[in-house]
Enzyme design. Structure first.
Site, short mmCIF file in Angstrom:
data_model
loop_
_atom_site.label_atom_id
_atom_site.label_comp_id
_atom_site.label_asym_id
_atom_site.label_seq_id
_atom_site.Cartn_x
_atom_site.Cartn_y
_atom_site.Cartn_z
CE LYS A 105 4.28 0.91 3.40
NZ LYS A 105 3.97 -0.15 2.45
CB VAL A 130 -0.98 0.02 1.21
CG1 VAL A 130 -1.93 -1.18 1.14
CG2 VAL A 130 -0.25 0.05 2.53
CG HIS A 179 11.64 -2.14 -2.65
ND1 HIS A 179 12.66 -1.55 -3.35
CD2 HIS A 179 10.53 -1.40 -2.90
CE1 HIS A 179 12.18 -0.49 -3.99
NE2 HIS A 179 10.90 -0.39 -3.72
CD GLU A 206 6.72 3.17 0.88
OE1 GLU A 206 6.94 3.15 2.11
OE2 GLU A 206 7.00 2.22 0.14
CB SER A 214 10.91 1.89 -1.54
OG SER A 214 10.02 2.97 -1.70
#
Length: 143
Positions: A61, A54, A104, A56, A83
């Protein structure tokens, strides 16, 4: 929404077959039977590995992880495709922090073979092995 998603996946698979020599049309046969739409994350209960991807946003999260943790068994590895947010920070408030890791995928995901597998301070070795195996099964080169 399902049709839009299905078309997006189909276009990605077609691009993969066109651009990457190790993939053929035969490789992608039957993908439609492996794509499952669910009405809620609670339907993830039969999964043996989950990758969250989802925006950042730390709080978002964490909310998604709350739902996933409630749905899957404590032995299930849960990866974040983050990331930007350190895995150690994401796993701190989790029920079973040792099963959390980063996975990632580099863009464009459907073409790039690079996969970064990241452990947090609390990630257990047993959570990494399934991630590496899954990455290889997806045609990635996990590091």
């Amino acid at each position: 929404a399902e049709e839009k998603c299905r078309n997006y996946v189909k276009a990605g698979i077609e691009e993969l077959v066109d651009r990457v020599s190790t993939y053929s049309a035969a490789t992608s046969d039957g993908w439609e039977t492996r794509l499952t739409f669910v009405g809620s994350l609670a339907e993830f209960s039969p999964c043996d590995f989950v990758i969250e991807s989802v925006f950042e946003d730390f709080d978002l999260k964490q909310s998604v992880f709350d739902i996933i943790e409630a749905a899957v068994g404590p032995e299930v590895s849960i990866a974040s495709n983050t990331s930007a947010i350190p895995i150690t920070e994401l796993q701190k408030s989790r029920k079973v922090p040792g099963r959390f890791l980063g996975m990632h995928m580099m863009a464009p995901v459907q073409v790039s073979r690079f996969l970064e597998v990241v452990r947090g301070e609390m990630t257990q070795e047993g959570a990494l092995d399934p991630a590496m195996q899954l990455g290889k099964a997806m045609g990635k080169e996990p590091t």
